[in-house]
Design a protein around this motif. Structure first.
Motif, PDB file in Angstrom:
ATOM      1  N   GLU A 420       0.828  -1.204   0.000  1.00  0.00           N
ATOM      2  CA  GLU A 420       0.000   0.000   0.000  1.00  0.00           C
ATOM      3  C   GLU A 420       0.866   1.259   0.000  1.00  0.00           C
ATOM      4  OE1 GLU A 420      -3.367   0.182  -0.458  1.00  0.00           O
ATOM      5  OE2 GLU A 420      -3.109  -1.967  -0.793  1.00  0.00           O
ATOM      6  N   ILE A 421       1.896   1.254   0.859  1.00  0.00           N
ATOM      7  CA  ILE A 421       2.763   2.431   0.951  1.00  0.00           C
ATOM      8  C   ILE A 421       3.472   2.678  -0.381  1.00  0.00           C
ATOM      9  CG2 ILE A 421       4.836   3.383   2.076  1.00  0.00           C
ATOM     10  CD1 ILE A 421       3.848   2.005   4.647  1.00  0.00           C
ATOM     11  N   ALA A 422       3.862   1.560  -1.036  1.00  0.00           N
ATOM     12  CA  ALA A 422       4.529   1.688  -2.329  1.00  0.00           C
ATOM     13  C   ALA A 422       3.630   2.388  -3.349  1.00  0.00           C
ATOM     14  CB  ALA A 422       4.927   0.304  -2.840  1.00  0.00           C
ATOM     15  N   GLN A 423       2.319   2.271  -3.152  1.00  0.00           N
ATOM     16  CA  GLN A 423       1.383   2.934  -4.081  1.00  0.00           C
ATOM     17  C   GLN A 423       0.980   4.329  -3.588  1.00  0.00           C
ATOM     18  OE1 GLN A 423      -1.946   0.438  -5.495  1.00  0.00           O
ATOM     19  NE2 GLN A 423      -1.002  -1.175  -4.263  1.00  0.00           N
ATOM     20  N   LYS A 424       1.751   4.872  -2.641  1.00  0.00           N
ATOM     21  CA  LYS A 424       1.478   6.185  -2.064  1.00  0.00           C
ATOM     22  C   LYS A 424       0.169   6.208  -1.261  1.00  0.00           C
ATOM     23  CE  LYS A 424       4.721   9.044  -4.081  1.00  0.00           C
ATOM     24  NZ  LYS A 424       5.705   7.936  -3.930  1.00  0.00           N
ATOM     25  N   HIS A 425      -0.237   5.047  -0.810  1.00  0.00           N
ATOM     26  CA  HIS A 425      -1.403   4.999   0.065  1.00  0.00           C
ATOM     27  C   HIS A 425      -0.940   5.072   1.520  1.00  0.00           C
ATOM     28  CE1 HIS A 425      -3.730   2.734  -3.308  1.00  0.00           C
ATOM     29  NE2 HIS A 425      -3.594   4.031  -3.560  1.00  0.00           N
ATOM     30  N   GLN A 426      -1.901   5.306   2.398  1.00  0.00           N
ATOM     31  CA  GLN A 426      -1.543   5.443   3.814  1.00  0.00           C
ATOM     32  C   GLN A 426      -2.203   4.366   4.661  1.00  0.00           C
ATOM     33  OE1 GLN A 426      -2.917   9.537   4.155  1.00  0.00           O
ATOM     34  NE2 GLN A 426      -0.793  10.187   4.457  1.00  0.00           N
ATOM     35  N   VAL A 427      -1.549   4.102   5.812  1.00  0.00           N
ATOM     36  CA  VAL A 427      -1.984   3.016   6.692  1.00  0.00           C
ATOM     37  C   VAL A 427      -2.226   3.570   8.090  1.00  0.00           C
ATOM     38  CG1 VAL A 427      -1.194   0.891   7.808  1.00  0.00           C
ATOM     39  CG2 VAL A 427      -0.739   1.272   5.362  1.00  0.00           C
ATOM     40  N   LEU A 428      -3.303   3.095   8.690  1.00  0.00           N
ATOM     41  CA  LEU A 428      -3.638   3.533  10.048  1.00  0.00           C
ATOM     42  C   LEU A 428      -3.685   2.309  10.956  1.00  0.00           C
ATOM     43  CD1 LEU A 428      -4.788   5.592  12.100  1.00  0.00           C
ATOM     44  CD2 LEU A 428      -7.013   5.264  11.034  1.00  0.00           C
ATOM     45  N   LEU A 500      -5.719   1.344   4.315  1.00  0.00           N
ATOM     46  CA  LEU A 500      -5.603   0.141   5.135  1.00  0.00           C
ATOM     47  C   LEU A 500      -5.653   0.537   6.600  1.00  0.00           C
ATOM     48  CD1 LEU A 500      -3.106  -2.765   4.446  1.00  0.00           C
ATOM     49  CD2 LEU A 500      -3.656  -2.070   6.767  1.00  0.00           C
ATOM     50  N   ILE A 501      -6.545  -0.111   7.334  1.00  0.00           N
ATOM     51  CA  ILE A 501      -6.609   0.145   8.767  1.00  0.00           C
ATOM     52  C   ILE A 501      -6.495  -1.176   9.501  1.00  0.00           C
ATOM     53  CG2 ILE A 501      -9.164   0.166   8.747  1.00  0.00           C
ATOM     54  CD1 ILE A 501      -9.041   2.114  11.112  1.00  0.00           C
ATOM     55  N   VAL A 502      -5.680  -1.179  10.562  1.00  0.00           N
ATOM     56  CA  VAL A 502      -5.571  -2.356  11.416  1.00  0.00           C
ATOM     57  C   VAL A 502      -6.103  -1.940  12.779  1.00  0.00           C
ATOM     58  CG1 VAL A 502      -4.041  -4.097  12.397  1.00  0.00           C
ATOM     59  CG2 VAL A 502      -3.457  -3.024  10.209  1.00  0.00           C
ATOM     60  N   ILE A 503      -7.041  -2.700  13.313  1.00  0.00           N
ATOM     61  CA  ILE A 503      -7.572  -2.379  14.639  1.00  0.00           C
ATOM     62  C   ILE A 503      -7.131  -3.486  15.586  1.00  0.00           C
ATOM     63  CG2 ILE A 503      -9.627  -1.861  15.989  1.00  0.00           C
ATOM     64  CD1 ILE A 503     -10.958  -1.155  13.228  1.00  0.00           C
ATOM     65  N   VAL A 504      -6.207  -3.138  16.470  1.00  0.00           N
ATOM     66  CA  VAL A 504      -5.640  -4.122  17.385  1.00  0.00           C
ATOM     67  C   VAL A 504      -6.593  -4.327  18.566  1.00  0.00           C
ATOM     68  CG1 VAL A 504      -3.671  -4.657  18.874  1.00  0.00           C
ATOM     69  CG2 VAL A 504      -3.308  -3.440  16.708  1.00  0.00           C
ATOM     70  N   GLY A 505      -6.877  -5.579  18.868  1.00  0.00           N
ATOM     71  CA  GLY A 505      -7.807  -5.876  19.961  1.00  0.00           C
ATOM     72  C   GLY A 505      -9.222  -5.482  19.597  1.00  0.00           C
ATOM     73  N   ALA A 506      -9.593  -5.779  18.357  1.00  0.00           N
ATOM     74  CA  ALA A 506     -10.889  -5.324  17.841  1.00  0.00           C
ATOM     75  C   ALA A 506     -12.061  -5.839  18.671  1.00  0.00           C
ATOM     76  CB  ALA A 506     -11.051  -5.772  16.392  1.00  0.00           C
ATOM     77  N   GLU A 507     -11.884  -7.026  19.266  1.00  0.00           N
ATOM     78  CA  GLU A 507     -13.014  -7.604  20.005  1.00  0.00           C
ATOM     79  C   GLU A 507     -13.352  -6.778  21.241  1.00  0.00           C
ATOM     80  OE1 GLU A 507      -9.995  -8.686  20.252  1.00  0.00           O
ATOM     81  OE2 GLU A 507      -9.595  -9.163  22.355  1.00  0.00           O
ATOM     82  N   ARG A 508     -12.448  -5.880  21.621  1.00  0.00           N
ATOM     83  CA  ARG A 508     -12.700  -5.062  22.807  1.00  0.00           C
ATOM     84  C   ARG A 508     -13.574  -3.853  22.493  1.00  0.00           C
ATOM     85  NH1 ARG A 508      -9.366  -5.426  26.925  1.00  0.00           N
ATOM     86  NH2 ARG A 508      -9.417  -3.189  27.201  1.00  0.00           N
ATOM     87  N   LEU A 509     -13.790  -3.592  21.233  1.00  0.00           N
ATOM     88  CA  LEU A 509     -14.513  -2.373  20.848  1.00  0.00           C
ATOM     89  C   LEU A 509     -15.946  -2.667  20.416  1.00  0.00           C
ATOM     90  CD1 LEU A 509     -11.689  -0.642  18.805  1.00  0.00           C
ATOM     91  CD2 LEU A 509     -12.451  -0.075  21.105  1.00  0.00           C
ATOM     92  N   GLY A 510     -16.801  -1.697  20.631  1.00  0.00           N
ATOM     93  CA  GLY A 510     -18.184  -1.826  20.184  1.00  0.00           C
ATOM     94  C   GLY A 510     -18.251  -1.730  18.672  1.00  0.00           C
ATOM     95  N   LEU A 511     -19.314  -2.290  18.110  1.00  0.00           N
ATOM     96  CA  LEU A 511     -19.430  -2.283  16.658  1.00  0.00           C
ATOM     97  C   LEU A 511     -19.542  -0.864  16.111  1.00  0.00           C
ATOM     98  CD1 LEU A 511     -21.759  -5.330  15.937  1.00  0.00           C
ATOM     99  CD2 LEU A 511     -19.269  -5.206  16.023  1.00  0.00           C
TER     100      LEU A 511
END
Ligand code: ADP
Ligand code: MG
Length: 601
Positions: A420-428, A500-511
Motif C-alpha cells: 500500500e505504501i509503495a502505491q502512495k497509500h496510507q496506513v492507520l 488500510l486500517i488495522v484495529i488491534v484488539g478489535a473484540e474489545r470495541l463496540g461495533l
C-alpha cells in the motif's frame, strides 16, 4: 400524598406507568395445593405426629390432612422457636418443595404459613415490601390505568400481574406468559413515547426561510442522491415555517454526503445568516473548504476558531466554527443553526448555540447532523421529540474488505502494508492503549512504536490526550505513510489516501466504534482493507461485522450483541434501556405504540 411523593423519588419514577411497570420478580403463593406435585413447591395442611432430634437437627413427622399420607421434614438451623412451633399435635399449613425418597414424602425446611390462600407478589425495589405494596394498591387501579390511555386488555394484564387471583393467570413454566410479555413491551414503549411527547415544546421561528437552492445544486460536480434530495426537501418544508422553528436531526453514515445537506440548507437561509458548529478545528476547516468550493461565489463564508484570524465574520452569510463560537460576544444572529457530528458535543453545548440565537420567545431553525447510525426503532422513538431524517445509503459504493486476523497473519499483513505504501497509500494502526497495561493483552502505542519506526519511514503517532493531535494529523495527511493512534481518529478528518486500517484488539470495541474506524479508509473510492486483529478465538460479533458495511444494519447488530458483555468501550448509543422491549426486534411494537400515543393526544 407527600409521603408517596418521597417514595416515588426513591424509586426514581415519574409516571403512573413507571410504577405499573415495576413488575414482580416472583410471587409467594399460599393457595392450598389441590394435588401433591413432586419436585414442586406445595402448600399442604398437616398435623405434627412426631418429633425427634438427630445430630442437632430437628425431624418432624406430619400427617397430611387431605391425603392421609405421612411426610417427614428436617430442619437444619434449629432454634427453640422451631421446637415450640412444631409441637406434637399442632396443626399447620406447610409450604416447601415436595420430594419422594424410597416411597416416603419429604419436605426440607418447610415454612408454616399463617395466611392461607394468598398470592403475594415480590418486588425487588429499594422500598420496604409493605411500602411498594401499598403504593401499587393505591395507584395501580383500573381507573388510573385507563386514564393513562391503555385499553381494557392492557389494563387487565397489568392488574393480573400485580394482583393475581391465581398464578396460572400470569405464569407458565415459571415465566410470564408470552401474551403478557407482549403487553409489557407495548406499555414500556407507550410510556416512554408519552414522556417524550410531554417534553416536546415548539417555538415560533425567527423567520421563515425560503431561499433558492438551485444555484448551488446546479453547480455541483455530481447529482445528489435520492436520499439527499429527500432530506433537503424535508428541510425546505421545515424552514419555510414561521410558526414553528425546525428541530431536526439528520442521521447518516460517514461518507453519506451530509455536507451537501448542510450547504443546501445555507442556500435556503439566504439572504439571512446560517451558523454551523463542528467538534474540531480540522473538521471546521474541512467544512469551510467545502463550503467555499461548492457554494456560489457571492455567498460569504467565514471560519471561526480559537487563536485563528477570524476575519470579518459578522458580515458573513455562513459562519463555520468550533465551540469557540460559543464564546464570541459579537456573533450576529443567525436564522439557521446547525451542529455537525452532534454526538461529539454535550447537550449543553448544542443547546447554547441555539439559545444564543434565540430572542423574544422565538428560536432559530435548528438542524443537527449525526454520523452515528441508530436503529430504526430508536429513530422512531426519538422522532417523538425532534424530527429525524435518515440517510442510509452513500453516494458511491466504497470497497472496503474487512477481515479478522491474528498473530500468524502478521507477516502477510506487513507485506500488504508495504504494498500500500509503495502505491502512495496510507496506513492507520489503532492500538487499544497509549501505555502498557497488565489488563490489556495487546501491545500499547508506546510499546509498538519502536517496531514500526525501525521498519518504516514517515511513521506518525498520536492519541486522544495528545495536545499536538491536530497538527500531527495535518502533517500526516501530507507526508505520512503510517499513523499509529488510539481511537482518536474516530470522527473528524478525512484522509483520502488512507486504504488500510488495522484495529488491534478489535473484540474489545463496540461495533459502532469499529464502524466509525472502518469509515476512515477508502473515502475517495480507493479499494481498501480493514483488518480486525484479535488474539481470541472466532468471535461471532466480529464475523458478522465483516459481512456488512451499512451503519444502520450495524447499529442493529450492536443492539443484538450489546449484552454479550465483551464490549468495553461503551459506545452503544445511549438510548433508553428497556426491560421487556427489544429495540433490535420490536419495531412493530414501537410503531403501534406511536400510533396509540398519537391518537391519545
Ligand atoms: P459525511 O459528512 O456524511 O460523512 P460528506 O458530506 O463529507 O459525508 O461526503 C463524503 C464525500 O462524498 C465527499 O467527498 C462529498 O463530496 C461526496 N459526495 C457527497 N454527495 C455526493 C453525491 N451525491 N455524489 C457523489 N459524491 C458525493
Ligand atoms: Mg460530515
Amino acid at each position: 400524598m407527600e409521603e408517596a411523593k418521597q417514595l416515588f423519588k426513591k424509586l426514581k419514577i415519574h409516571s403512573l406507568l413507571d410504577l405499573a411497570l415495576i413488575i414482580p420478580s416472583s410471587y409467594n403463593d399460599t393457595t392450598l395445593s389441590s394435588t401433591l406435585k413432586l419436585g414442586k413447591v406445595n402448600t399442604l395442611e398437616a398435623k405434627v405426629v412426631d418429633t425427634s432430634v438427630y445430630h442437632g437437627k430437628l425431624r418432624v413427622t406430619f400427617n397430611l390432612t387431605r391425603s392421609g399420607r405421612r411426610l417427614s421434614s428436617t430442619f437444619f438451623r434449629v432454634t427453640p422457636y422451631h421446637h415450640k412451633l412444631f409441637e406434637t399435635g399442632s396443626n399447620h399449613v406447610i409450604q416447601g418443595k415436595l420430594e419422594e425418597y424410597k416411597g416416603y414424602l419429604q419436605m426440607v425446611q418447610p415454612k408454616s404459613i399463617k395466611q392461607v390462600g394468598r398470592i403475594t407478589p415480590k418486588y425487588k425495589t429499594v422500598l420496604k415490601e409493605s411500602e411498594i405494596a401499598s403504593l401499587l394498591e393505591v395507584y395501580v387501579t383500573e381507573k388510573n390505568l385507563f386514564n393513562e390511555g391503555l385499553d381494557s386488555k392492557e389494563v387487565a394484564t397489568l392488574m393480573h400481574i400485580h394482583f393475581p387471583k391465581s398464578l396460572e393467570e400470569v405464569y407458565e413454566n415459571g415465566v410470564f406468559k408470552p401474551d403478557l410479555v407482549d403487553v409489557l413491551k407495548f406499555v414500556e414503549a407507550f410510556n416512554h413515547l408519552k414522556k417524550l411527547r410531554g417534553k416536546k415544546v415548539d417555538f415560533p421561528a425567527l423567520r421563515a426561510l425560503k431561499g433558492d437552492i438551485k444555484p448551488f445544486v446546479e453547480n455541483l460536480p455530481f447529482t445528489l442522491t435520492a436520499e439527499q434530495k429527500e432530506v433537503i426537501t424535508q428541510i425546505q418544508i421545515d424552514l419555510a415555517s414561521e410558526e414553528r422553528a425546525a428541530k431536526r436531526m439528520v442521521v447518516g453514515d460517514v461518507g453519506s454526503g451530509k455536507t451537501m445537506v448542510i450547504l443546501a440548507s445555507v442556500m435556503m437561509a439566504l439572504p439571512y445568516k446560517s451558523i454551523l458548529m463542528a467538534p474540531t478545528s480540522l473538521l471546521a476547516l474541512q467544512l469551510y473548504e467545502e463550503a467555499c468550493k461548492h457554494l456560489p461565489k457571492d455567498v460569504k463564508v467565514a471560519l471561526v476558531m480559537q487563536g485563528k484570524d477570524e476575519g470579518n465574520y459578522a458580515q458573513a452569510d455562513f459562519i463555520i466554527g468550533t465551540h469557540a463560537l460559543l464564546y464570541k460576544e459579537d456573533l450576529p444572529q443567525a436564522s439557521l443553526v446547525m451542529v455537525d457530528e452532534q454526538h461529539r458535543f454535550g447537550t449543553k453545548q448544542r443547546q447554547s448555540l441555539e439559545a444564543l440565537m434565540s430572542g423574544e420567545g422565538k428560536k432559530p431553525h435548528f438542524i443537527q447532523f449525526s454520523a452515528t447510525p441508530i436503529p430504526r426503532t430508536q429513530a422512531m422513538m426519538e422522532s417523538e421529540l425532534l424530527d429525524v431524517s435518515l440517510i442510509t445509503t452513500t453516494p458511491f459504493e466504497r470497497e472496503v474488505l474487512t477481515q479478522t486476523i491474528s498473530r500468524q497473519d502478521f507477516p502477510d499483513l506487513l507485506t500488504h502494508i508495504k504494498e500500500e505504501i509503495a502505491q502512495k497509500h496510507q496506513v492507520l494502526i489503532i492500538y487499544p492503549l497509549v501505555e502498557e497495561s497488565s489488563e490489556v493483552p495487546y501491545q500499547s502505542l508506546d510499546e509498538s512504536r519502536e517496531f514500526w519506526e525501525s521498519k518504516f519511514e514517515n511513521v506518525y503517532v498520536t492519541h486522544g490526550k495528545d495536545k499536538q493531535k491536530e497538527e500531527i494529523l495535518l502533517e500526516f495527511r501530507e507526508k505520512g505513510d503510517i499513523l499509529l493512534a488510539t481511537t482518536v481518529v474516530e470522527v473528524g478528518i478525512s484522509l483520502p489516501r488512507l486504504t488500510l486500517i488495522v484495529i488491534v484488539g478489535a473484540e474489545r470495541l463496540g461495533l459502532a466504534t469499529l464502524h466509525q474506524l472502518r469509515g476512515r479508509v477508502g473515502r475517495n473510492g480507493l479499494k481498501s482493507w480493514c483488518y480486525l486483529y484479535s488474539n481470541t478465538q472466532a468471535n461471532d460479533r466480529l464475523t458478522q461485522f465483516t459481512k456488512t458495511t451499512n451503519g444502520f444494519d450495524i447499529a442493529k447488530l450492536d443492539l443484538k450483541f450489546r449484552d454479550s458483555g465483551d464490549i468495553l468501550d461503551g459506545t452503544m448509543q445511549s438510548g433508553q434501556r428497556f426491560k421487556w422491549l427489544d429495540m433490535a426486534e420490536d419495531e412493530k411494537v414501537v410503531e403501534y405504540a406511536k400510533v396509540r400515543v398519537k391518537s391519545a393526544y
